[in-house]
Motif scaffolding. Structure first.
Motif, PDB file in Angstrom:
ATOM      1  N   ARG A  97       2.547  -7.747  -7.101  1.00 49.07           N
ATOM      2  CA  ARG A  97       1.975  -8.178  -8.360  1.00 49.07           C
ATOM      3  C   ARG A  97       1.111  -7.088  -8.965  1.00 49.07           C
ATOM      4  NH1 ARG A  97       1.556 -13.630  -9.961  1.00 49.07           N
ATOM      5  NH2 ARG A  97       3.393 -14.568  -9.089  1.00 49.07           N
ATOM      6  N   GLY A  98       0.380  -6.395  -8.105  1.00 47.49           N
ATOM      7  CA  GLY A  98      -0.453  -5.310  -8.614  1.00 47.49           C
ATOM      8  C   GLY A  98       0.383  -4.251  -9.293  1.00 47.49           C
ATOM      9  N   ARG A  99       1.506  -3.959  -8.706  1.00 49.45           N
ATOM     10  CA  ARG A  99       2.359  -2.920  -9.271  1.00 49.45           C
ATOM     11  C   ARG A  99       2.957  -3.377 -10.604  1.00 49.45           C
ATOM     12  NH1 ARG A  99       6.498   0.468  -5.752  1.00 49.45           N
ATOM     13  NH2 ARG A  99       7.061  -1.578  -5.009  1.00 49.45           N
ATOM     14  N   GLU A 100       3.356  -4.657 -10.664  1.00 45.70           N
ATOM     15  CA  GLU A 100       3.878  -5.169 -11.931  1.00 45.70           C
ATOM     16  C   GLU A 100       2.804  -5.082 -13.007  1.00 45.70           C
ATOM     17  OE1 GLU A 100       4.956  -9.029 -10.652  1.00 45.70           O
ATOM     18  OE2 GLU A 100       6.838  -8.380  -9.767  1.00 45.70           O
ATOM     19  N   LEU A 101       1.583  -5.372 -12.615  1.00 46.41           N
ATOM     20  CA  LEU A 101       0.491  -5.320 -13.585  1.00 46.41           C
ATOM     21  C   LEU A 101       0.292  -3.916 -14.120  1.00 46.41           C
ATOM     22  CD1 LEU A 101      -2.507  -7.444 -12.339  1.00 46.41           C
ATOM     23  CD2 LEU A 101      -1.383  -7.533 -14.549  1.00 46.41           C
TER      24      LEU A 101
ATOM     25  N   MET B 215      -9.785  -7.503  -2.230  1.00 46.94           N
ATOM     26  CA  MET B 215      -9.949  -6.739  -3.465  1.00 46.94           C
ATOM     27  C   MET B 215      -8.621  -6.097  -3.839  1.00 46.94           C
ATOM     28  SD  MET B 215     -12.132  -3.459  -2.159  1.00 46.94           S
ATOM     29  CE  MET B 215     -12.405  -2.838  -3.803  1.00 46.94           C
ATOM     30  N   GLU B 216      -8.419  -5.901  -5.120  1.00 48.89           N
ATOM     31  CA  GLU B 216      -7.196  -5.258  -5.582  1.00 48.89           C
ATOM     32  C   GLU B 216      -7.418  -3.753  -5.679  1.00 48.89           C
ATOM     33  OE1 GLU B 216      -4.721  -8.362  -8.264  1.00 48.89           O
ATOM     34  OE2 GLU B 216      -6.599  -7.659  -9.125  1.00 48.89           O
ATOM     35  N   THR B 217      -6.435  -3.019  -5.202  1.00 48.57           N
ATOM     36  CA  THR B 217      -6.512  -1.562  -5.279  1.00 48.57           C
ATOM     37  C   THR B 217      -5.198  -1.034  -5.857  1.00 48.57           C
ATOM     38  OG1 THR B 217      -5.579  -1.319  -3.071  1.00 48.57           O
ATOM     39  CG2 THR B 217      -7.986  -1.355  -3.229  1.00 48.57           C
ATOM     40  N   SER B 218      -5.232   0.194  -6.316  1.00 49.10           N
ATOM     41  CA  SER B 218      -3.988   0.842  -6.725  1.00 49.10           C
ATOM     42  C   SER B 218      -4.012   2.296  -6.272  1.00 49.10           C
ATOM     43  CB  SER B 218      -3.834   0.788  -8.244  1.00 49.10           C
ATOM     44  OG  SER B 218      -2.752   1.630  -8.636  1.00 49.10           O
ATOM     45  N   ALA B 219      -3.052   2.628  -5.413  1.00 49.43           N
ATOM     46  CA  ALA B 219      -2.943   4.028  -5.005  1.00 49.43           C
ATOM     47  C   ALA B 219      -2.511   4.875  -6.192  1.00 49.43           C
ATOM     48  CB  ALA B 219      -1.938   4.158  -3.865  1.00 49.43           C
ATOM     49  N   LYS B 220      -1.811   4.261  -7.133  1.00 55.57           N
ATOM     50  CA  LYS B 220      -1.285   5.015  -8.264  1.00 55.57           C
ATOM     51  C   LYS B 220      -2.408   5.446  -9.219  1.00 55.57           C
ATOM     52  CE  LYS B 220       2.238   4.733 -11.869  1.00 55.57           C
ATOM     53  NZ  LYS B 220       3.246   3.855 -12.493  1.00 55.57           N
ATOM     54  N   THR B 221      -3.251   4.481  -9.586  1.00 53.61           N
ATOM     55  CA  THR B 221      -4.320   4.814 -10.538  1.00 53.61           C
ATOM     56  C   THR B 221      -5.610   5.213  -9.828  1.00 53.61           C
ATOM     57  OG1 THR B 221      -5.187   2.558 -10.619  1.00 53.61           O
ATOM     58  CG2 THR B 221      -3.391   3.113 -12.155  1.00 53.61           C
ATOM     59  N   GLY B 222      -5.685   4.904  -8.535  1.00 50.92           N
ATOM     60  CA  GLY B 222      -6.911   5.185  -7.790  1.00 50.92           C
ATOM     61  C   GLY B 222      -7.918   4.050  -7.887  1.00 50.92           C
ATOM     62  N   MET B 223      -7.545   2.970  -8.577  1.00 51.35           N
ATOM     63  CA  MET B 223      -8.475   1.860  -8.788  1.00 51.35           C
ATOM     64  C   MET B 223      -8.979   1.288  -7.457  1.00 51.35           C
ATOM     65  SD  MET B 223      -7.743  -1.825 -10.588  1.00 51.35           S
ATOM     66  CE  MET B 223      -6.791  -2.451  -9.208  1.00 51.35           C
ATOM     67  N   ASN B 224     -10.286   1.281  -7.297  1.00 47.52           N
ATOM     68  CA  ASN B 224     -10.964   0.651  -6.152  1.00 47.52           C
ATOM     69  C   ASN B 224     -10.634   1.262  -4.786  1.00 47.52           C
ATOM     70  OD1 ASN B 224     -12.364  -1.187  -7.688  1.00 47.52           O
ATOM     71  ND2 ASN B 224     -10.840  -2.795  -7.504  1.00 47.52           N
TER      72      ASN B 224
ATOM     73  N   PHE C 105      -6.984   8.064  -1.003  1.00 47.14           N
ATOM     74  CA  PHE C 105      -8.366   8.155  -0.541  1.00 47.14           C
ATOM     75  C   PHE C 105      -8.665   9.556  -0.011  1.00 47.14           C
ATOM     76  CE2 PHE C 105     -11.481   7.524   2.994  1.00 47.14           C
ATOM     77  CZ  PHE C 105     -12.574   7.248   2.192  1.00 47.14           C
ATOM     78  N   ASP C 106      -7.727  10.088   0.759  1.00 45.54           N
ATOM     79  CA  ASP C 106      -7.933  11.376   1.411  1.00 45.54           C
ATOM     80  C   ASP C 106      -7.837  12.549   0.437  1.00 45.54           C
ATOM     81  OD1 ASP C 106      -8.224  13.165   3.594  1.00 45.54           O
ATOM     82  OD2 ASP C 106      -6.056  13.496   3.568  1.00 45.54           O
ATOM     83  N   GLN C 107      -6.811  12.528  -0.404  1.00 42.38           N
ATOM     84  CA  GLN C 107      -6.543  13.697  -1.249  1.00 42.38           C
ATOM     85  C   GLN C 107      -6.838  13.456  -2.731  1.00 42.38           C
ATOM     86  OE1 GLN C 107      -2.569  15.194  -0.532  1.00 42.38           O
ATOM     87  NE2 GLN C 107      -2.695  14.742   1.644  1.00 42.38           N
ATOM     88  N   GLY C 108      -7.144  12.187  -3.074  1.00 43.31           N
ATOM     89  CA  GLY C 108      -7.461  11.874  -4.464  1.00 43.31           C
ATOM     90  C   GLY C 108      -6.260  11.986  -5.385  1.00 43.31           C
ATOM     91  N   LYS C 109      -5.058  11.808  -4.829  1.00 42.04           N
ATOM     92  CA  LYS C 109      -3.882  11.853  -5.704  1.00 42.04           C
ATOM     93  C   LYS C 109      -2.791  10.909  -5.223  1.00 42.04           C
ATOM     94  CE  LYS C 109      -2.140  15.999  -3.460  1.00 42.04           C
ATOM     95  NZ  LYS C 109      -2.075  17.440  -3.501  1.00 42.04           N
ATOM     96  N   PHE C 110      -1.914  10.571  -6.156  1.00 43.01           N
ATOM     97  CA  PHE C 110      -0.804   9.669  -5.867  1.00 43.01           C
ATOM     98  C   PHE C 110       0.485  10.469  -5.847  1.00 43.01           C
ATOM     99  CE2 PHE C 110       2.492   6.701  -7.629  1.00 43.01           C
ATOM    100  CZ  PHE C 110       2.565   5.879  -6.521  1.00 43.01           C
ATOM    101  N   ILE C 111       1.195  10.366  -4.727  1.00 40.09           N
ATOM    102  CA  ILE C 111       2.460  11.100  -4.618  1.00 40.09           C
ATOM    103  C   ILE C 111       3.569  10.056  -4.560  1.00 40.09           C
ATOM    104  CG2 ILE C 111       3.752  12.807  -3.281  1.00 40.09           C
ATOM    105  CD1 ILE C 111       0.994  13.631  -2.059  1.00 40.09           C
ATOM    106  N   PRO C 112       4.243   9.787  -5.700  1.00 38.23           N
ATOM    107  CA  PRO C 112       5.185   8.667  -5.730  1.00 38.23           C
ATOM    108  C   PRO C 112       6.410   8.868  -4.857  1.00 38.23           C
ATOM    109  CG  PRO C 112       5.129   9.804  -7.862  1.00 38.23           C
ATOM    110  CD  PRO C 112       4.146  10.486  -6.979  1.00 38.23           C
ATOM    111  N   GLY C 113       6.793   7.782  -4.166  1.00 37.16           N
ATOM    112  CA  GLY C 113       8.056   7.713  -3.430  1.00 37.16           C
ATOM    113  C   GLY C 113       8.307   8.816  -2.432  1.00 37.16           C
ATOM    114  N   SER C 114       7.260   9.311  -1.796  1.00 37.08           N
ATOM    115  CA  SER C 114       7.485  10.504  -0.987  1.00 37.08           C
ATOM    116  C   SER C 114       7.328  10.292   0.513  1.00 37.08           C
ATOM    117  CB  SER C 114       6.504  11.596  -1.422  1.00 37.08           C
ATOM    118  OG  SER C 114       5.199  11.111  -1.287  1.00 37.08           O
ATOM    119  N   PHE C 115       7.148   9.036   0.947  1.00 36.90           N
ATOM    120  CA  PHE C 115       6.865   8.851   2.365  1.00 36.90           C
ATOM    121  C   PHE C 115       8.003   8.151   3.076  1.00 36.90           C
ATOM    122  CE2 PHE C 115       2.805   8.696   0.084  1.00 36.90           C
ATOM    123  CZ  PHE C 115       2.283   9.885   0.547  1.00 36.90           C
TER     124      PHE C 115
END
Ligand SMILES: Nc1nc2c(ncn2[C@@H]2O[C@H](COP(=O)(O)OP(=O)(O)OP(=O)(O)O)[C@@H](O)[C@H]2O)c(=O)[nH]1
Length: 129
Positions: free
Chosen positions: A46-50, A76-85, A19-29
């Motif tokens: 489940r969202g991640r499996e999808l 609602m379903e969201t995805s930090a990876k794709t930015g969905m919702n 939300f803040d930076q508009g990007k997904f940084i995998p496995g970094s926290f």
């Protein structure tokens, strides 16, 4: 103030960063504050499996997860990876909080779930434009 709660590793930090930076940084926290919260965790997994194409749409509807709406919890379903919702989720919460602050007793309540659905429809109907 908005607080994100959920099982450790469900993606709270990633959601905020998206939300803040508009990007997904995998496995970094590194782990932040953890609170037991199984419903959100299950939904996230489940969202991640999808996202990764492992689970089909029918598996999502198999009733294994408690339907949050039954408890009156807006969902609602969201995805930090794709930015969905992601933006919509934070916007909806902000609108809800603002409405609560200015709400008059005789006014109809802001319906956050209706707002989410209407915005989702709007974006899918016009995404090709
Ligand atoms: N595929 C996918 N992975 C995600 C998503 N969101 C987070 N992750 C991954 O899941 C792992 C945990 O994400 P975090 O954002 O650190 O989770 P957290 O809920 O803040 O974790 P704690 O700080 O331990 O409570 C990381 O490896 C992320 O890259 C997502 O939307 N999709």
């Amino acid at each position: 103030m908005t607080i994100l709660v959920g099982d450790s590793g469900v993606g709270k930090t990633s959601l905020l960063v998206q939300f803040d930076q508009g990007k997904f940084i995998p496995g970094s926290f590194s782990a932040t504050v953890g609170i037991g919260f199984t419903i959100g965790g299950e939904r996230f997994r489940r969202g991640r499996e999808l996202e990764e194409g492992v689970v089909t749409g029918s598996a999502v509807a198999d009733g294994a997860m408690p339907p949050l709406q039954e408890y009156g919890v807006p969902f609602m379903e969201t995805s930090a990876k794709t930015g969905m919702n992601v933006e919509l989720a934070f916007l909806a919460i902000a609108k809800e909080l603002k409405q609560r602050a200015v709400q008059q007793p005789d006014e109809p309540r802001f319906q956050i779930q209706d707002y989410i659905e209407s915005q989702k429809k709007k974006s899918s109907c016009c995404s090709f434009m």
